[in-house]
Design an enzyme around this catalytic site. Structure first.
Site, mmCIF file in Angstrom:
data_model
loop_
_atom_site.group_PDB
_atom_site.id
_atom_site.type_symbol
_atom_site.label_atom_id
_atom_site.label_comp_id
_atom_site.label_asym_id
_atom_site.label_seq_id
_atom_site.Cartn_x
_atom_site.Cartn_y
_atom_site.Cartn_z
ATOM 1 N N THR A 1 -6.837 5.986 9.659
ATOM 2 C CA THR A 1 -6.706 4.896 8.706
ATOM 3 C C THR A 1 -7.963 4.041 8.850
ATOM 4 O OG1 THR A 1 -5.321 3.020 8.013
ATOM 5 C CG2 THR A 1 -5.420 3.467 10.368
ATOM 6 N N THR A 2 -8.113 3.023 7.979
ATOM 7 C CA THR A 2 -9.315 2.185 8.044
ATOM 8 C C THR A 2 -9.363 1.519 9.416
ATOM 9 O OG1 THR A 2 -8.829 1.739 5.726
ATOM 10 C CG2 THR A 2 -10.617 0.486 6.722
ATOM 11 N N GLU B 1 -10.271 -10.216 3.068
ATOM 12 C CA GLU B 1 -9.020 -9.750 3.697
ATOM 13 C C GLU B 1 -9.331 -9.539 5.172
ATOM 14 O OE1 GLU B 1 -6.968 -6.303 2.032
ATOM 15 O OE2 GLU B 1 -5.967 -5.980 3.966
ATOM 16 N N HIS C 1 -3.235 -5.131 7.631
ATOM 17 C CA HIS C 1 -3.404 -4.010 8.548
ATOM 18 C C HIS C 1 -2.498 -4.175 9.770
ATOM 19 C CE1 HIS C 1 -5.037 -0.449 10.396
ATOM 20 N NE2 HIS C 1 -5.634 -0.211 9.253
ATOM 21 N N ALA C 2 -1.623 -3.188 9.928
ATOM 22 C CA ALA C 2 -0.691 -3.102 11.064
ATOM 23 C C ALA C 2 0.315 -4.253 11.105
ATOM 24 C CB ALA C 2 -1.438 -2.986 12.387
ATOM 25 N N HIS D 1 -5.647 3.478 -1.815
ATOM 26 C CA HIS D 1 -7.002 3.744 -1.309
ATOM 27 C C HIS D 1 -7.423 5.119 -1.810
ATOM 28 C CE1 HIS D 1 -9.821 3.790 2.484
ATOM 29 N NE2 HIS D 1 -10.452 4.132 1.376
ATOM 30 N N ASP E 1 -0.153 4.504 -0.202
ATOM 31 C CA ASP E 1 -0.875 5.753 0.118
ATOM 32 C C ASP E 1 0.030 6.787 0.782
ATOM 33 O OD1 ASP E 1 -3.178 4.523 -0.764
ATOM 34 O OD2 ASP E 1 -4.016 4.205 1.236
ATOM 35 N N HIS E 2 0.924 6.303 1.679
ATOM 36 C CA HIS E 2 1.758 7.256 2.424
ATOM 37 C C HIS E 2 2.682 8.060 1.507
ATOM 38 C CE1 HIS E 2 0.208 5.810 6.072
ATOM 39 N NE2 HIS E 2 1.233 5.140 6.566
ATOM 40 N N ARG F 1 -7.550 12.647 0.427
ATOM 41 C CA ARG F 1 -6.515 13.222 1.292
ATOM 42 C C ARG F 1 -5.110 12.816 0.860
ATOM 43 N NH1 ARG F 1 -7.458 9.780 6.812
ATOM 44 N NH2 ARG F 1 -9.580 10.514 6.541
ATOM 45 N N HIS F 2 -4.978 11.673 0.184
ATOM 46 C CA HIS F 2 -3.638 11.304 -0.294
ATOM 47 C C HIS F 2 -3.668 10.931 -1.778
ATOM 48 C CE1 HIS F 2 -5.283 7.475 1.027
ATOM 49 N NE2 HIS F 2 -4.985 7.651 2.305
ATOM 50 N N ARG G 1 -9.696 7.720 -1.355
ATOM 51 C CA ARG G 1 -10.681 8.104 -0.339
ATOM 52 C C ARG G 1 -11.592 9.182 -0.878
ATOM 53 N NH1 ARG G 1 -8.802 6.141 5.003
ATOM 54 N NH2 ARG G 1 -10.684 7.112 5.795
ATOM 55 N N GLU H 1 -8.456 0.104 -3.229
ATOM 56 C CA GLU H 1 -9.244 0.076 -1.985
ATOM 57 C C GLU H 1 -10.232 1.213 -2.046
ATOM 58 O OE1 GLU H 1 -7.568 0.555 1.960
ATOM 59 O OE2 GLU H 1 -6.166 -1.011 1.426
ATOM 60 N N GLY I 1 1.321 -1.652 4.301
ATOM 61 C CA GLY I 1 1.700 -0.315 3.860
ATOM 62 C C GLY I 1 2.624 0.397 4.821
ATOM 63 N N HIS I 2 2.093 0.763 5.989
ATOM 64 C CA HIS I 2 2.788 1.672 6.901
ATOM 65 C C HIS I 2 4.206 1.215 7.246
ATOM 66 C CE1 HIS I 2 2.858 4.833 9.980
ATOM 67 N NE2 HIS I 2 3.544 3.957 10.693
ATOM 68 N N ASN J 1 0.855 -1.185 0.000
ATOM 69 C CA ASN J 1 0.000 0.000 0.000
ATOM 70 C C ASN J 1 0.898 1.245 0.000
ATOM 71 O OD1 ASN J 1 -1.422 2.292 1.073
ATOM 72 N ND2 ASN J 1 -3.106 0.908 1.526
HETATM 73 N N1 PXP Z 1 -5.489 -3.504 4.085
HETATM 74 C C1 PXP Z 1 -6.451 -2.565 4.147
HETATM 75 C C2 PXP Z 1 -7.817 -2.942 3.698
HETATM 76 C C3 PXP Z 1 -6.177 -1.264 4.605
HETATM 77 O O1 PXP Z 1 -7.152 -0.349 4.676
HETATM 78 C C4 PXP Z 1 -4.858 -0.947 4.967
HETATM 79 C C5 PXP Z 1 -4.514 0.448 5.417
HETATM 80 O O2 PXP Z 1 -4.675 1.347 4.396
HETATM 81 C C6 PXP Z 1 -3.876 -1.945 4.855
HETATM 82 C C7 PXP Z 1 -4.229 -3.221 4.448
HETATM 83 C C8 PXP Z 1 -2.449 -1.682 5.209
HETATM 84 O O3 PXP Z 1 -2.360 -1.388 6.561
HETATM 85 P P1 PXP Z 1 -0.964 -0.848 7.131
HETATM 86 O O4 PXP Z 1 -0.715 0.461 6.483
HETATM 87 O O5 PXP Z 1 -1.220 -0.749 8.602
HETATM 88 O O6 PXP Z 1 0.063 -1.882 6.776
#
Ligand code: PXP
Length: 276
Positions: A126-127, A179, A226-227, A59, A25-26, A65-66, A61, A86, A248-249, A23
């Site tokens: 974030t989501t 997911e 996620h995370a 994503h 987005d950042h 925003r990004h 949105r 997304e 992503g992050h 991901n």
């Molecule tokens: N999957 C989904 C559906 C998300 O919304 C996100 C965050 O945008 C991620 C994965 C990635 O999460 P992270 O940035 O915490 O790795």
């Protein structure tokens, strides 16, 4: 490469390949800080691809925003990796995905090969949680039907909590994949210092494993995200039947110091070494 094709090989059976979706987005968040041209998400996508990532996720949105519309167009057209878009299940977003896919079918553009439907709140950083597929079944079924009817077809994934009711509802709505939100697992991992024998962490890991088993039994692909980070990813990557991870992050944060190519390469190495 298709993970199912790898799975279908005769014995000795190699580990099924887990696809990595990065991901980015950042990258757009940094660009939007000055509303200029850099850093460019398309350049970021190429760096991820050079490191072997199979999927690029963005994503789009509602508040833009990004990631901007022009980013999605450029990625749909020029990304070598598959594009996972997304988005919330709104008419506006479905229209964008369908228009991109139609352009891809008619010309050289690829369009988004996958759409992951997520809940979207304006104020969130974030989501925050998974989609409530049970409450939104009729609406989501309609959205999935529209997306799957796209020329060239779009794989549609539901971002949900690892919860049996939502998995069944996702199957009923016609989703191709689930997911599973790994946020609770990641929090438990941090609290337990990564000791998977400790109660809460063992419980959260078992929830994801059970959810994966249930969704596969219903014929859906098993994705997670996620995370996830460089510490907690291996236990998830070792779960049976996992087809894709979306991260992503942690990757973009590490890239600040190592560069994106090295950050993705290391994440791929950890995923591939899981379970060994
Ligand atoms: N999957 C989904 C559906 C998300 O919304 C996100 C965050 O945008 C991620 C994965 C990635 O999460 P992270 O940035 O915490 O790795």
């Amino acid at each position: 490469m298709n993970a199912q094709v790898v799975n279908a090989r005769p014995s000795p059976v190699p580990s099924p390949m887990i696809l990595l979706g990065v991901n980015i987005d950042h990258v757009a968040t940094i660009r939007q800080a000055r509303k200029g041209d850099e850093p460019d998400p398309l350049r970021a996508a190429h760096e991820c691809e050079m490191a072997g990532c199979e999927i690029i996720t963005v994503h789009l949105r509602e508040d833009r925003r990004h990631i901007q519309d022009h980013d999605v167009h450029a990625l749909a057209r020029f990304s070598q990796a598959r594009l996972n878009l997304e988005m919330g299940a709104t008419d506006e977003m479905i229209g964008i995905a369908l228009a991109l896919r139609a352009a891809g079918a008619a010309g050289p553009q690829a369009g988004p090969q996958m759409v992951t439907l997520v809940p979207e709140k304006r104020q969130e950083l974030t989501t925050e949680g998974g989609l409530d597929v049970v409450a939104g079944l009729a609406h989501l079924k309609h959205a999935v039907t529209r997306l799957k009817a796209a020329p060239g077809a779009i794989t549609v994934s539901a971002f949900i909590e690892p919860d049996a009711r939502h998995i069944q509802a996702a199957a009923d709505a016609g989703f191709d994949a689930c997911e599973f939100h790994t946020g609770a697992y990641a929090r438990a991992f941090a609290l337990a210092g990564g000791d998977t024998s400790l109660g809460t962490l063992a419980h959260e890991l078992a929830r994801i494993a059970d959810a994966g088993h249930r969704c596969r039994a219903l014929g859906l692909r098993f994705h997670a995200g996620h995370a996830l980070n460089y510490q907690n990813v291996r236990a998830i990557a070792a779960l049976p039947g996992l087809a894709e991870l979306h991260i992503g992050h942690a990757i973009v944060s590490r890239a600040m110091f190592t560069g994106l190519r090295a950050a993705v390469t290391e994440m791929k190495r950890l995923i591939e070494s899981a379970g060994t």
